[in-house]
Design an enzyme around this catalytic site. Structure first.
Site, PDB file in Angstrom:
ATOM      1  N   THR A 395      51.955  26.256  33.024  1.00  0.00           N
ATOM      2  CA  THR A 395      52.121  27.541  32.385  1.00  0.00           C
ATOM      3  C   THR A 395      51.679  27.343  30.966  1.00  0.00           C
ATOM      4  OG1 THR A 395      53.951  28.227  33.734  1.00  0.00           O
ATOM      5  CG2 THR A 395      54.082  28.941  31.524  1.00  0.00           C
ATOM      6  N   THR A 413      52.613  32.798  32.425  1.00  0.00           N
ATOM      7  CA  THR A 413      52.197  31.927  33.526  1.00  0.00           C
ATOM      8  C   THR A 413      51.376  32.634  34.596  1.00  0.00           C
ATOM      9  OG1 THR A 413      53.114  30.406  35.177  1.00  0.00           O
ATOM     10  CG2 THR A 413      54.306  32.428  34.848  1.00  0.00           C
ATOM     11  N   SER A 457      61.926  29.431  35.898  1.00  0.00           N
ATOM     12  CA  SER A 457      62.565  28.413  35.047  1.00  0.00           C
ATOM     13  C   SER A 457      62.141  28.578  33.597  1.00  0.00           C
ATOM     14  CB  SER A 457      62.144  27.016  35.489  1.00  0.00           C
ATOM     15  OG  SER A 457      62.524  26.785  36.798  1.00  0.00           O
TER      16      SER A 457
HETATM   17  N1  GLU Z   1      56.341  29.613  37.926  1.00  0.00           N
HETATM   18  C1  GLU Z   1      57.056  28.858  36.961  1.00  0.00           C
HETATM   19  C2  GLU Z   1      58.357  29.503  36.617  1.00  0.00           C
HETATM   20  O1  GLU Z   1      58.414  30.660  36.410  1.00  0.00           O
HETATM   21  C3  GLU Z   1      56.293  28.729  35.723  1.00  0.00           C
HETATM   22  C4  GLU Z   1      55.124  27.910  35.917  1.00  0.00           C
HETATM   23  C5  GLU Z   1      55.394  26.520  35.577  1.00  0.00           C
HETATM   24  O2  GLU Z   1      55.279  26.143  34.429  1.00  0.00           O
HETATM   25  O3  GLU Z   1      55.771  25.809  36.492  1.00  0.00           O
HETATM   26  O4  GLU Z   1      59.339  28.850  36.528  1.00  0.00           O
END
Ligand code: GLU
Length: 692
Positions: A395, A413, A457
């Protein structure tokens, strides 16, 4: 041996008494000489940082700068974020002394069920397959998020803010080492649907550092947005092309899904840590609450005295992470669908109850979620059973302060690197795979449901001191984000590091017993001592996260920043400070020895010189073996004056310590097994093993 340990402890405490307490504002970075006063940005790419700095220099506020940075990142770091994705923007408004969160997280299309990621036999489709189809694509929120932020909190127009991004897409940019590396690692994914492949892997050749990347399709898209605003995507031709491509790749998204997308303004979650207000992302992100829980658990200890990255600190930190992550998995999801016990999770008495479960000496194998609902006077209203970890993706995070003291902390992200690998044909931007942040198995609070937002996260966070803005911080890295943010905050507040050092200090992450991920930079002593406590350190180090932070010195009004070196992190102040991080050295592989030692299935990091076959039996250098089996501490090593020529029989020593021992002569693996809680190796009765 206890006497020796006490001696070491006594000497150690003595040295602490004479250390003067640091009185200045933590995190201030004197290596940056004079701080900025007119605004500062920290972002993961120099061109995006420059787009933000320019806006600040021209009189824009932190939100204007953040919008410019996001749009530029879509062009210069297209594998991490953009208008095909979502994010959480935290905004601190100085005048109102208020922090708000703009939630532009992706939403599930209307036509989905909890079984979205099950195959015809009801089995979960593996992540490697499920994240690269149209089903993985959530309805994107970033463009609407940026537009809303500008309208409600900015001072400039989207049509102006978008200009640097258009120029960068139209005239081209130089591929930097970081982009080249990510392209190289994702060639198969990019070539799968060809559209992205033709941009990043032209004629089958992955773009390399120094190559020029021109993105005419993306420039056209950005110009359409410049003219029509977000309607061009949510109601217009960009949206039509997007929906067509998603459907072609087996997804169900429709124009109605796009039209119905809403940015939600939410109240962030708040707590305090050692006198600082810590304000972070609320559900649907689990990030804020989990960062806060870790900090609250650690607040009960003298973290400063433990020292940075000492085994004692890492032991408490790992246990705190396990407790917080157990609660995260059980209770955190989209609040619009399931109530989240936000108060209970941070209740002082609940934290005290949970802290009692932290073993200061050994890993605790069975960590379960607690009952935060009790502290809200309720019973758990949700019948959740499924607890799945989110995958570790990438991200981007950036932080801004303007000359008025407004701040933005924005994590944004498309989920995995290059998202789903699907690029909208003729429009040049990548689509997210955020739907895979839902649990693939139905039944839990984070199951797939129509119009729901997957649990995140992401932890864009702000710290305030006595009502004054102090820090904006965040990181990419899926669940590891939480560890990166919590540890960097402790590095600043407890370990008194300037922000840049706080960011570059190696981190660990452990979402559950026994596996600990670690960054290069930890000594073998520390790892062996942690493994002796029952933790399973991964065989090789790996980089964790990519933190970008700004510090506002509330005493002098000066601004500082820190940027991570796993990408071309950049800090730019309007009137002072220019910092571009250097590429880290490649991670060095240790030479493996004649055999491997495994304890509770975790491979021990002994080097080739430290292991020896004597008469066909495994021997390890005495001090290394004793440290790894918990007979001595690394602090004892000075007293034992390790003799690198003395070796001990792994089989004999391990047996005497109560391990079940198996020596596989053919595979050359000696495996030891013992429940980490079984006894406390290192007590006096084990002492004579050392002198044998
Ligand atoms: N999809 C991840 C989340 O929202 C963010 C992407 C990442 O940095 O893993 O936690």
């Amino acid at each position: 041996m206890k006497v020796m340990k006490m001696l070491v402890i006594a000497l150690f405490s003595l040295s602490l008494v004479v250390t003067p307490a640091a009185a200045e504002v933590p995190g201030v970075d004197h290596s940056m000489k004079r701080g900025a006063t007119q605004g500062i940005v920290a972002a993961s790419h120099p061109l995006a940082a420059e787009a933000g700095r320019k806006v600040l220099a021209e009189g824009g506020n932190a939100v204007d700068a953040a919008a410019a940075i996001q749009l530029s990142l879509n062009v210069v770091e297209p594998m991490m974020s953009g208008i095909g994705g979502g994010g959480f923007m935290m905004i601190y408004e100085k005048k109102k002394d208020k922090i708000t969160m703009l939630d532009s997280r992706e939403m599930a299309p209307a036509d989905v069920t909890p079984k979205l990621f099950l195959d015809s036999k009801g089995k979960v489709i593996p992540f490697s397959k499920r994240h690269i189809t149209g089903k993985a694509v959530g309805v994107p929120g970033t463009l609407k998020g940026v537009e809303t932020a500008l309208k409600d909190y900015g001072t400039m127009d989207l049509s102006d803010i978008i200009k640097p991004a258009i120029t960068q897409a139209e005239q081209g940019i130089k591929v930097n080492w970081s982009m080249a590396q990510y392209i190289d690692e994702n060639v198969d994914k990019l070539e799968r649907y060809q559209t992205a492949g033709s941009v990043f892997v032209p004629n089958g050749k992955p773009l390399k550092e120094g190559d020029k990347l021109v993105q005419p399709d993306l420039a056209k898209t950005l110009k359409l947005i410049q003219k029509e605003g977000s309607d061009a995507l949510y109601k217009g031709e960009i949206g039509k092309a997007l929906v067509k491509e998603v459907q072609k790749r087996d997804g169900s998204m429709t124009m109605d899904d796009l039209k119905n997308y809403v940015v939600k303004e939410r109240e962030p979650v708040k707590t305090t840590y050692r006198g600082y207000d810590v304000v972070s992302a609320a559900p649907p992100s689990s990030g804020g609450l989990t960062v806060q829980q870790i900090l609250k658990l650690m607040e009960g200890y003298d973290v400063e005295k433990m020292g940075s990255n000492t085994p004692q600190y890492l032991q408490h930190l790992t246990e705190a992470m396990h407790l917080a992550f157990a609660d995260r998995a059980a209770y955190m999801a989209d609040e619009d669908f399931y109530e989240v016990p936000k108060k209970g999770l941070l209740d002082e008495d609940y934290i005290k109850e949970r802290r009692k479960l932290i073993n200061p000496n050994k890993a605790t194998p069975n960590v379960k979620e607690g009952d935060p609902w009790k502290y809200e006077g309720k019973e758990n209203p949700n019948k959740a059973t499924v607890k799945e970890e989110n995958p570790i993706g990438q991200t981007t995070h950036f932080s801004v302060v303007d000359k008025w003291g407004n701040m933005v902390s924005y994590t944004t992200t498309i989920e995995q690197v290059f998202g789903s690998g699907i690029m909208v044909p003729d429009y040049g931007f990548m689509l997210n795979n955020e739907m895979t942040d839902f649990d693939a198995t139905p039944g839990g609070v984070n199951q797939v449901e129509p119009k729901k937002r997957p649990r995140s996260s992401m932890s864009p966070t702000m710290l305030l001191k006595d009502g004054k803005p102090f820090m904006a911080i965040g990181s990419p890295g899926g669940p590891t984000i939480i560890a990166s943010v919590a540890e960097t905050i402790m590095n600043v507040i407890d370990h008194k590091m300037p922000i840049q050092k706080a960011i570059l200090t190696p981190r660990i992450y452990s979402g559950g017993y026994p596996t600990v991920r670690w960054e290069p930079g930890f000594s073998q002593d520390t790892i062996l001592e942690m493994m002796a406590k029952g933790h399973g350190f991964e065989e090789k180090p790996e980089h964790i996260g990519n933190v970008q932070a700004v510090i506002y010195d509330y005493e002098t009004g000066k601004m500082y920043g820190g940027a991570d070196n796993t990408r071309q992190g950049t800090v730019l102040g309007v009137d002072a400070i220019k910092y571009v991080s250097k590429q880290p050295k490649p991670i060095k592989e240790e030479k493996k020895g004649e055999f491997t030692v495994e304890v509770n299935r975790a491979v021990y990091p002994f080097t080739d010189k430290q292991v020896k076959l004597i008469d066909g039996k495994p021997y390890v250098q005495s001090d290394r073996l004793l440290l790894g089996l918990g007979v001595i501490d690394s602090s004892d090593l000075k007293l034992y004056k390790p003799n690198h020529h003395s070796y001990l029989s792994v089989i004999k020593v391990a047996k005497s310590l109560g391990y079940k021992v198996k020596w596989d002569e053919e595979k050359k693996v000696v495996s030891l097994e013992k429940d980490p809680g079984e006894d406390d190796a290192g007590d006096d009765e084990d002492g004579d093993v050392i002198t044998n």
